[in-house]
Design a protein around this motif. Structure first.
Motif, PDB file in Angstrom:
ATOM      1  N   ALA A 112       0.900  -1.310  -0.015  1.00 60.07           N
ATOM      2  CA  ALA A 112      -0.051   0.001  -0.064  1.00 60.07           C
ATOM      3  C   ALA A 112       0.919   1.199   0.101  1.00 60.07           C
ATOM      4  N   ASP A 113       1.915   1.161   0.938  1.00 56.01           N
ATOM      5  CA  ASP A 113       2.792   2.423   0.884  1.00 56.01           C
ATOM      6  C   ASP A 113       3.450   2.850  -0.430  1.00 56.01           C
ATOM      7  N   VAL A 114       4.146   1.717  -0.989  1.00 53.82           N
ATOM      8  CA  VAL A 114       4.963   2.040  -2.166  1.00 53.82           C
ATOM      9  C   VAL A 114       4.315   1.675  -3.600  1.00 53.82           C
ATOM     10  N   GLY A 115       3.184   1.075  -3.522  1.00 60.72           N
ATOM     11  CA  GLY A 115       2.441   0.752  -4.773  1.00 60.72           C
ATOM     12  C   GLY A 115       3.059  -0.442  -5.385  1.00 60.72           C
ATOM     13  N   PHE A 116       3.664  -1.342  -4.432  1.00 60.11           N
ATOM     14  CA  PHE A 116       4.301  -2.446  -5.067  1.00 60.11           C
ATOM     15  C   PHE A 116       3.171  -3.684  -5.326  1.00 60.11           C
ATOM     16  N   GLU A 117       3.234  -4.213  -6.657  1.00 60.81           N
ATOM     17  CA  GLU A 117       2.387  -5.068  -7.143  1.00 60.81           C
ATOM     18  C   GLU A 117       3.224  -6.202  -7.820  1.00 60.81           C
ATOM     19  N   ASP A 118       3.157  -7.120  -7.184  1.00 61.40           N
ATOM     20  CA  ASP A 118       4.034  -8.385  -7.890  1.00 61.40           C
ATOM     21  C   ASP A 118       3.140  -9.723  -7.166  1.00 61.40           C
ATOM     22  N   ASP A 119       2.705 -10.477  -8.616  1.00 56.82           N
ATOM     23  CA  ASP A 119       1.811 -11.740  -8.550  1.00 56.82           C
ATOM     24  C   ASP A 119       2.519 -12.576  -7.485  1.00 56.82           C
ATOM     25  N   SER A 120       3.583 -12.990  -7.467  1.00 57.34           N
ATOM     26  CA  SER A 120       3.851 -13.873  -6.553  1.00 57.34           C
ATOM     27  C   SER A 120       4.121 -13.392  -5.268  1.00 57.34           C
ATOM     28  N   PHE A 121       4.397 -12.192  -5.004  1.00 61.51           N
ATOM     29  CA  PHE A 121       4.369 -11.603  -3.554  1.00 61.51           C
ATOM     30  C   PHE A 121       2.898 -11.820  -3.148  1.00 61.51           C
ATOM     31  N   PHE A 122       2.097 -11.448  -3.919  1.00 62.25           N
ATOM     32  CA  PHE A 122       0.590 -11.343  -3.447  1.00 62.25           C
ATOM     33  C   PHE A 122       0.019 -12.683  -3.116  1.00 62.25           C
ATOM     34  N   VAL A 123       0.545 -13.726  -3.969  1.00 62.16           N
ATOM     35  CA  VAL A 123       0.118 -15.052  -3.745  1.00 62.16           C
ATOM     36  C   VAL A 123       0.946 -15.665  -2.154  1.00 62.16           C
ATOM     37  N   ALA A 124       2.215 -15.253  -1.956  1.00 64.49           N
ATOM     38  CA  ALA A 124       2.753 -15.658  -0.936  1.00 64.49           C
ATOM     39  C   ALA A 124       1.983 -14.842   0.384  1.00 64.49           C
ATOM     40  N   LEU A 125       1.480 -13.606   0.084  1.00 62.44           N
ATOM     41  CA  LEU A 125       0.810 -12.918   1.193  1.00 62.44           C
ATOM     42  C   LEU A 125      -0.619 -13.774   1.510  1.00 62.44           C
ATOM     43  N   VAL A 126      -1.198 -14.077   0.451  1.00 58.27           N
ATOM     44  CA  VAL A 126      -2.605 -14.702   0.578  1.00 58.27           C
ATOM     45  C   VAL A 126      -2.417 -16.146   1.014  1.00 58.27           C
ATOM     46  N   ARG A 127      -1.357 -16.772   0.858  1.00 62.80           N
ATOM     47  CA  ARG A 127      -0.908 -17.960   1.639  1.00 62.80           C
ATOM     48  C   ARG A 127      -0.695 -17.868   3.032  1.00 62.80           C
ATOM     49  N   MET A 128       0.060 -16.862   3.476  1.00 63.08           N
ATOM     50  CA  MET A 128       0.308 -16.442   4.731  1.00 63.08           C
ATOM     51  C   MET A 128      -0.965 -16.242   5.707  1.00 63.08           C
ATOM     52  N   TYR A 129      -1.924 -15.504   5.042  1.00 63.54           N
ATOM     53  CA  TYR A 129      -2.790 -15.118   5.505  1.00 63.54           C
ATOM     54  C   TYR A 129      -3.797 -16.274   5.947  1.00 63.54           C
ATOM     55  N   GLU A 130      -3.803 -17.117   4.992  1.00 63.23           N
ATOM     56  CA  GLU A 130      -4.701 -18.440   5.265  1.00 63.23           C
ATOM     57  C   GLU A 130      -3.767 -19.253   6.343  1.00 63.23           C
ATOM     58  N   GLN A 131      -2.701 -19.280   6.395  1.00 66.09           N
ATOM     59  CA  GLN A 131      -1.977 -19.971   7.475  1.00 66.09           C
ATOM     60  C   GLN A 131      -1.988 -19.252   8.964  1.00 66.09           C
ATOM     61  N   ALA A 132      -2.311 -17.964   8.964  1.00 64.51           N
ATOM     62  CA  ALA A 132      -2.574 -17.392  10.232  1.00 64.51           C
ATOM     63  C   ALA A 132      -3.957 -17.278  10.638  1.00 64.51           C
ATOM     64  N   LEU A 133      -4.865 -17.565   9.518  1.00 69.58           N
ATOM     65  CA  LEU A 133      -6.403 -17.870   9.835  1.00 69.58           C
ATOM     66  C   LEU A 133      -6.502 -19.309  10.538  1.00 69.58           C
ATOM     67  N   LYS A 134      -5.727 -20.278   9.911  1.00 71.21           N
ATOM     68  CA  LYS A 134      -5.856 -21.562  10.496  1.00 71.21           C
ATOM     69  C   LYS A 134      -5.377 -21.770  11.930  1.00 71.21           C
ATOM     70  N   LEU A 135      -4.186 -21.086  12.161  1.00 77.32           N
ATOM     71  CA  LEU A 135      -3.561 -21.190  13.651  1.00 77.32           C
ATOM     72  C   LEU A 135      -4.572 -20.493  14.455  1.00 77.32           C
ATOM     73  N   SER A 136      -5.078 -19.324  14.102  1.00 77.24           N
ATOM     74  CA  SER A 136      -5.887 -18.164  14.881  1.00 77.24           C
ATOM     75  C   SER A 136      -7.057 -19.048  15.344  1.00 77.24           C
ATOM     76  N   VAL A 137      -7.744 -19.742  14.649  1.00 77.32           N
ATOM     77  CA  VAL A 137      -9.083 -20.388  15.045  1.00 77.32           C
ATOM     78  C   VAL A 137      -8.709 -21.317  16.240  1.00 77.32           C
ATOM     79  N   GLY A 138      -7.620 -22.100  16.314  1.00 78.77           N
ATOM     80  CA  GLY A 138      -7.280 -22.939  17.290  1.00 78.77           C
ATOM     81  C   GLY A 138      -6.767 -22.484  18.544  1.00 78.77           C
ATOM     82  N   LEU A 139      -6.615 -21.182  18.856  1.00 79.06           N
ATOM     83  CA  LEU A 139      -6.287 -20.219  20.000  1.00 79.06           C
ATOM     84  C   LEU A 139      -7.462 -20.082  20.843  1.00 79.06           C
ATOM     85  N   SER A 140      -7.103 -19.546  22.249  1.00 77.85           N
ATOM     86  CA  SER A 140      -8.307 -19.241  23.112  1.00 77.85           C
ATOM     87  C   SER A 140      -9.013 -18.204  22.284  1.00 77.85           C
TER      88      SER A 140
END
Length: 181
Positions: A112-140
């Motif tokens: 958002a800050d630098v207007g960086f647009e890179d498909d592989s970067f975005f794919v990695a971001l979405v994958r990490m988002y999914e992993q964070a969601l998976k772990l989050s739902v298992g916490l208190s």
């Protein structure tokens, strides 16, 4: 002892079996002095220090949110390695989730800050988002809700990105998070 072309843990273990307590301590001291990564690993493993996640966050921040004015490049693999290193050292779910959510926050903020647009970067971001969601739902409940609120904020930051990033995040959020929360 026979030398092998590619040494393995078995070879190291054979050598270590001959060490006495003082020898093992000296070896660990040498490893500690050899690199900041080793220091972070040992501090995390033994829960030493005020903020065990700080060195891992520093690494994530450096590689996922580089200083473009100094010519630094982004590296998803180096940022993800910090999370993997923490997992090997301790692997506490709340610590892993914090690092993953931090990764998402910093990656989205960088784009958002630098207007960086890179498909592989975005794919990695979405994958990490999914992993964070998976772990989050298992916490208190309190921890989960705190992390989920931060992930909702990440999705909002991504609203103006191309490549369907925020759409993918919303679909994942609906998949992992029940309406009941």
């Amino acid at each position: 002892m026979k030398k092998t072309a590619k040494p393995s843990w078995v070879d190291i273990k054979k050598h270590l079996s001959g060490f006495d307590r003082a020898g093992l301590l000296a070896l660990v001291q040498d490893l500690y002095a050899a690199s900041k990564e080793n220091q972070a690993f040992l501090h995390a493993r033994f829960s030493l220090g005020d903020d065990l996640l700080k060195p891992y966050k520093r690494t994530i921040d450096r590689w996922i949110c580089p200083d473009v004015f100094r010519g630094q490049a982004a590296s998803v693999s180096n940022a993800k390695k910090a999370i993997s290193d923490y997992r090997k050292a301790v692997g506490r779910p709340e610590g892993l989730t914090e690092l993953m959510v931090f990764y998402c926050e910093r990656a989205a903020g960088f784009c958002a800050d630098v207007g960086f647009e890179d498909d592989s970067f975005f794919v990695a971001l979405v994958r990490m988002y999914e992993q964070a969601l998976k772990l989050s739902v298992g916490l208190s409940r309190d921890e989960r809700d705190r992390f989920l609120a931060r992930l909702v904020a990440v999705c909002r930051v991504c609203n103006n990105f191309g490549y369907g990033v925020s759409d993918d995040m919303r679909v994942l959020f609906a998949e992992y998070v029940s309406d009941e929360r």
